[in-house]
Each structure stands twice: as structure tokens, then as C-alpha cells.
Scaffold this motif. Structure first.
Motif, PDB file in Angstrom:
ATOM      1  N   GLY A  97     -63.374-173.215  -8.686  1.00 24.77           N
ATOM      2  CA  GLY A  97     -63.950-174.355  -9.464  1.00 24.77           C
ATOM      3  C   GLY A  97     -63.150-175.579  -8.859  1.00 24.77           C
ATOM      4  O   GLY A  97     -62.737-176.360  -9.984  1.00 24.77           O
ATOM      5  N   ALA A  98     -62.755-175.911  -7.824  1.00 25.25           N
ATOM      6  CA  ALA A  98     -61.779-176.652  -7.413  1.00 25.25           C
ATOM      7  C   ALA A  98     -62.224-178.199  -7.703  1.00 25.25           C
ATOM      8  O   ALA A  98     -61.385-179.084  -7.894  1.00 25.25           O
ATOM      9  CB  ALA A  98     -61.488-176.653  -5.983  1.00 25.25           C
ATOM     10  N   GLY A  99     -63.629-178.191  -7.829  1.00 23.60           N
ATOM     11  CA  GLY A  99     -64.036-179.768  -8.088  1.00 23.60           C
ATOM     12  C   GLY A  99     -63.410-179.918  -9.411  1.00 23.60           C
ATOM     13  O   GLY A  99     -63.224-181.301  -9.613  1.00 23.60           O
ATOM     14  N   ASP A 100     -63.070-179.122 -10.501  1.00 24.76           N
ATOM     15  CA  ASP A 100     -62.723-179.506 -11.619  1.00 24.76           C
ATOM     16  C   ASP A 100     -61.064-179.138 -11.801  1.00 24.76           C
ATOM     17  O   ASP A 100     -60.507-179.671 -12.593  1.00 24.76           O
ATOM     18  CB  ASP A 100     -63.409-178.571 -12.932  1.00 24.76           C
ATOM     19  CG  ASP A 100     -65.012-178.966 -12.688  1.00 24.76           C
ATOM     20  OD1 ASP A 100     -65.285-180.007 -12.718  1.00 24.76           O
ATOM     21  OD2 ASP A 100     -65.673-177.828 -12.650  1.00 24.76           O
ATOM     22  N   LEU A 118     -51.454-165.831   1.921  1.00 24.40           N
ATOM     23  CA  LEU A 118     -52.869-166.494   1.889  1.00 24.40           C
ATOM     24  C   LEU A 118     -53.072-167.037   0.609  1.00 24.40           C
ATOM     25  O   LEU A 118     -52.584-166.439  -0.531  1.00 24.40           O
ATOM     26  CB  LEU A 118     -53.835-165.405   2.265  1.00 24.40           C
ATOM     27  CG  LEU A 118     -54.005-164.744   3.535  1.00 24.40           C
ATOM     28  CD1 LEU A 118     -54.790-163.544   3.709  1.00 24.40           C
ATOM     29  CD2 LEU A 118     -54.787-166.114   4.263  1.00 24.40           C
ATOM     30  N   CYS A 119     -53.655-168.303   0.688  1.00 23.42           N
ATOM     31  CA  CYS A 119     -54.080-168.729  -0.553  1.00 23.42           C
ATOM     32  C   CYS A 119     -55.481-169.683  -0.132  1.00 23.42           C
ATOM     33  O   CYS A 119     -55.916-169.669   1.233  1.00 23.42           O
ATOM     34  CB  CYS A 119     -53.086-169.857  -1.176  1.00 23.42           C
ATOM     35  SG  CYS A 119     -52.543-171.206  -0.308  1.00 23.42           S
ATOM     36  N   GLY A 120     -56.230-170.101  -1.146  1.00 25.35           N
ATOM     37  CA  GLY A 120     -57.586-170.843  -0.653  1.00 25.35           C
ATOM     38  C   GLY A 120     -58.050-171.568  -1.929  1.00 25.35           C
ATOM     39  O   GLY A 120     -57.837-171.021  -3.403  1.00 25.35           O
ATOM     40  N   ALA A 121     -58.715-172.542  -1.627  1.00 27.65           N
ATOM     41  CA  ALA A 121     -59.445-173.114  -2.801  1.00 27.65           C
ATOM     42  C   ALA A 121     -60.859-173.427  -2.608  1.00 27.65           C
ATOM     43  O   ALA A 121     -61.391-173.986  -1.518  1.00 27.65           O
ATOM     44  CB  ALA A 121     -58.580-174.570  -3.151  1.00 27.65           C
ATOM     45  N   THR A 122     -61.745-173.366  -3.538  1.00 26.58           N
ATOM     46  CA  THR A 122     -63.210-173.634  -3.511  1.00 26.58           C
ATOM     47  C   THR A 122     -63.829-174.054  -4.521  1.00 26.58           C
ATOM     48  O   THR A 122     -63.426-173.676  -5.538  1.00 26.58           O
ATOM     49  CB  THR A 122     -63.999-172.142  -2.893  1.00 26.58           C
ATOM     50  OG1 THR A 122     -65.149-172.234  -2.830  1.00 26.58           O
ATOM     51  CG2 THR A 122     -63.367-171.247  -3.825  1.00 26.58           C
ATOM     52  N   PRO A 123     -64.951-174.831  -4.435  1.00 22.37           N
ATOM     53  CA  PRO A 123     -65.697-175.197  -5.516  1.00 22.37           C
ATOM     54  C   PRO A 123     -66.285-174.161  -6.582  1.00 22.37           C
ATOM     55  O   PRO A 123     -66.499-174.204  -7.346  1.00 22.37           O
ATOM     56  CB  PRO A 123     -66.587-176.182  -5.230  1.00 22.37           C
ATOM     57  CG  PRO A 123     -66.159-176.646  -3.822  1.00 22.37           C
ATOM     58  CD  PRO A 123     -65.168-175.505  -3.163  1.00 22.37           C
ATOM     59  N   GLY A 124     -66.504-173.060  -5.478  1.00 25.56           N
ATOM     60  CA  GLY A 124     -67.274-171.875  -5.951  1.00 25.56           C
ATOM     61  C   GLY A 124     -66.155-171.095  -7.054  1.00 25.56           C
ATOM     62  O   GLY A 124     -65.026-171.545  -7.398  1.00 25.56           O
ATOM     63  N   GLY A 125     -66.783-169.898  -7.442  1.00 26.20           N
ATOM     64  CA  GLY A 125     -66.278-169.056  -8.470  1.00 26.20           C
ATOM     65  C   GLY A 125     -65.322-168.039  -7.914  1.00 26.20           C
ATOM     66  O   GLY A 125     -64.668-167.262  -8.914  1.00 26.20           O
TER      67      GLY A 125
END
Ligand code: FNR
Length: 180
Positions: free
Chosen positions: A148-151, A111-118
Motif C-alpha cells: 500500500g505504498a501509495g498511502d 531484500l526489501c521492496g515496496a509496492t502500491p499493491g497488497g
């Protein structure tokens, strides 16, 4: 070795799709990562299944999973869980019931995942464990959580810190798959 990385987001600029692409781009020598998305998979409907069987789009994804030595699920987090789109596709892949074990049982999975959140999709990944236990996959115990995927996860690839995080995790998963 061949891996498949499925993004649980349909969004064109999805961070999770970017994450699957980063895994493919950064795969060690001798490892090929097939990046899959869920476009074209209809909502599960038992009547549709009775009348027409499992859709071709689902069987095509199953064929790609079958062709891979290991399965990576890159999940967004919606309200603390895996998005319905992703759960829906995984539900289809367990149909008809006799296909569930050949598709998933004993399959090395991560499992993996990305989010703009923390929190890096921590809750969505944790919530998926019950389902993955039902699937009887051989679950890689380490989770890749990109915050923080947006950055950190741009269209051109991850920043240095995230790239290192991805490399470490992917190396571990490749070893895990190789040991099975
Ligand atoms: C979100 N998002 C979000 N993020 C998070 O870290 N925890 C959460 O619980 C939620 N909840 C949530 C609900 C809904 C309905 C949406 C649409 C979004 C934000 C989410 O992480 C963000 O939209 C990501 O960009 C989604 O992943 P992709 O599409 O970029 O892969």
C-alpha cells in the motif's frame, strides 16, 4: 558500519527509492546507508562487453558495493518478478565472471521492496532467491515488504506503522551484518 541500498526503479517518484531513503534517514547511530540507483547502466550486451569491457557506471556501482559492509536490494515487483532493469544491473555486476565472487560471495545482503499493491513485492523477492543463491551472498533471512505504498510511503517519509516495520527490520539487518 556502512550499508548500500540499491533501488531497482528508475522512476523519479519511485516507492523503492523512497524506501532506500527511509532506510538512510532512519539508520541507527553509527550506521551510514549509501542510496544508489541504476541510472546510466546500459542493457547487457556481450558484444559491448567484448568491445569496451564492463561500463564505468557498473564499475562505479561495484566500488560502492565493495565499500559497504552490507548490501540491501530494494526491488519493485513487475508481473511477479524483479524488474528487468534491476536484473540487468545485477547481471552486469557478475561480469567478468572472476569479479562475481569478490563482489558478492559472503556479502551480507538483504531484500526489501515496496509496492502500491497488497503483497509487498513478496513474489519478486521470492523469485530473486535463486539468483542470490548463485551469487553466494550471506542472505539475511527476514524480508521487508512494504504494501500500500501509495498511502504508507509518502514523499516525506513512511507512516508510523511502516516506520516501525522499517526500524525493526533494519535493526535486525545491522545486527546480522555486525555478526559477520
Ligand atoms: C507493476 N506493478 C506491480 N505491482 C505488484 O505489486 N505486483 C506486480 O506484479 C506488478 N506488476 C507490474 C508490472 C509492470 C510492468 C508495472 C510497470 C508495474 C505496480 C508496481 O508495483 C508499481 O508501478 C510501483 O510503483 C513500481 O515501483 P516503484 O517504481 O514505485 O519503485
Amino acid at each position: 558500519m556502512k550499508l548500500i541500498a540499491i533501488s531497482g526503479s528508475l522512476r523519479r517518484e519511485s516507492f523503492n527509492t523512497r524506501l532506500t531513503r527511509a532506510l538512510a534517514a532512519r539508520a541507527p547511530d553509527g550506521v551510514d546507508v549509501d542510496c544508489a540507483t541504476l541510472h546510466g547502466i546500459p542493457l547487457y550486451d556481450g558484444d559491448l562487453e567484448d568491445e569496451q569491457g564492463v561500463p564505468e557506471s557498473v564499475e562505479a556501482l561495484r566500488d560502492r558495493i565493495d565499500a559497504a559492509d552490507g548490501l540491501i536490494l530494494s526491488t519493485p515487483e513487475y508481473n511477479g518478478t524483479m524488474p528487468g532493469v534491476f536484473k540487468n544491473a545485477l547481471d552486469w555486476l557478475t561480469r567478468p565472471p572472476e569479479k562475481m565472487a569478490p563482489t558478492f560471495s559472503g556479502k551480507p545482503a538483504a531484500l526489501c521492496g515496496a509496492t502500491p499493491g497488497g503483497l509487498g513485492t513478496t513474489l519478486a523477492q521470492a523469485g530473486s532467491l535463486v539468483m542470490l543463491r548463485q551469487f553466494k551472498v550471506a542472505l539475511f533471512p527476514e524480508h521487508l515488504r512494504v504494501s500500500g505504498a501509495g498511502d504508507t510511503l509518502g514523499a516525506d517519509g513512511p507512516d508510523d506503522k511502516t516506520a516501525k516495520q522499517i526500524d525493526r527490520w533494519l535493526k535486525g539487518f545491522v545486527e546480522f551484518v555486525g555478526d559477520r
